[in-house]
Design a protein around this motif. Structure first.
Motif, PDB file in Angstrom:
ATOM      1  N   SER A  35       8.584  -0.178  44.646  1.00  0.00           N
ATOM      2  CA  SER A  35       7.770  -1.194  45.325  1.00  0.00           C
ATOM      3  C   SER A  35       6.279  -0.959  45.058  1.00  0.00           C
ATOM      4  CB  SER A  35       8.036  -1.172  46.829  1.00  0.00           C
ATOM      5  OG  SER A  35       9.372  -1.516  47.113  1.00  0.00           O
ATOM      6  N   GLN A  65       5.449  -2.053  41.622  1.00  0.00           N
ATOM      7  CA  GLN A  65       5.497  -3.511  41.529  1.00  0.00           C
ATOM      8  C   GLN A  65       4.255  -4.138  42.154  1.00  0.00           C
ATOM      9  OE1 GLN A  65       9.203  -5.313  41.800  1.00  0.00           O
ATOM     10  NE2 GLN A  65       8.511  -7.273  42.630  1.00  0.00           N
ATOM     11  N   ASP A 114       7.886  -5.269  37.151  1.00  0.00           N
ATOM     12  CA  ASP A 114       8.503  -6.317  37.950  1.00  0.00           C
ATOM     13  C   ASP A 114       9.974  -5.937  38.087  1.00  0.00           C
ATOM     14  OD1 ASP A 114       9.114  -8.629  39.323  1.00  0.00           O
ATOM     15  OD2 ASP A 114       9.381  -9.821  37.504  1.00  0.00           O
TER      16      ASP A 114
END
Length: 213
Positions: A187, A190, A196
């Protein structure tokens, strides 16, 4: 296949690797303690290798992709030291080790190729020890993704977009991290615009920044 073989040597090597085996997802190719008889060339699919601790805890020691070898763990003791479990439906080529040893003695190019593969296994284990001993959680996850990217590129696939065949829990076991930490690092990367990640689909958006982690 090693390069530079004569047509006759290619035929001998091909005849030795004529047997294949289909392994369904979740099935085991070999288990710790099994007698070592063959090496395996992963033709398609993906495997994880694991060792079991005394208390029943599973430790992932490696992930193996198509065109990579399996089974070198059994060479030194004549018994396998880990379990090899298919992460998806896979096909392996079976290479009887006694025949391979005979061919190595007669064909130097094959001997050199086998030595290179064995050295590659040693380097992989050394890199894992460094990974677990010196890197932060974020660096471990970044190094894991970069390693997969390099291996995908070597096999002619996209180095920037691939599907993870392993779970976050299995990645955590391999990297010495809890599943919550692995998910948090994905996370974080990202949110930073470095990758992604949508489920098991991963796309590297900024290779340079991932390397800089």
């Amino acid at each position: 296949m090693p390069s530079g073989l004569s047509p006759v040597d290619y035929q001998r090597l091909d005849a030795m690797i004529s047997s294949t085996r289909f392994v369904r997802r979740g099935e085991t190719l070999f288990r710790s303690g099994d007698p070592f008889q063959s090496l395996y060339a992963l033709r398609s699919g993906c495997f994880k290798t694991v060792v079991m601790h005394r208390e029943g805890h599973e430790q992932v020691t490696g992930f193996h992709l198509a065109a990579e070898p399996l089974g070198f763990d059994g060479v030194s003791t004549d018994r396998h030291a880990c379990d090899a479990i298919a992460l998806e439906d896979s096909v392996v080529c079976i290479v009887p080790f006694d025949l391979l040893e005979l061919l190595c003695r007669e064909v130097k190019a094959v001997q050199h190729h086998v030595h290179r593969m064995m050295c590659g296994e040693i380097v992989r284990e050394s890199n894992l020890m460094m990974l677990l001993g010196t890197m932060t959680a974020e660096q471990r996850v970044a190094a894991f993704l970069l390693n997969l990217s390099t291996r995908m590129k070597a096999r002619g696939y996209s180095p920037a977009q691939f599907v993870l065949r392993m779970t976050r829990e299995e990645i955590g076991s391999y990297l010495g991290l809890k599943i919550e930490t692995v998910s948090r690092m994905f996370s974080r990367l990202q949110k930073a615009g470095v990758i992604d990640a949508r489920g098991k689909d991963v796309r590297i958006l900024d290779q340079a920044r991932l390397e800089a982690v």
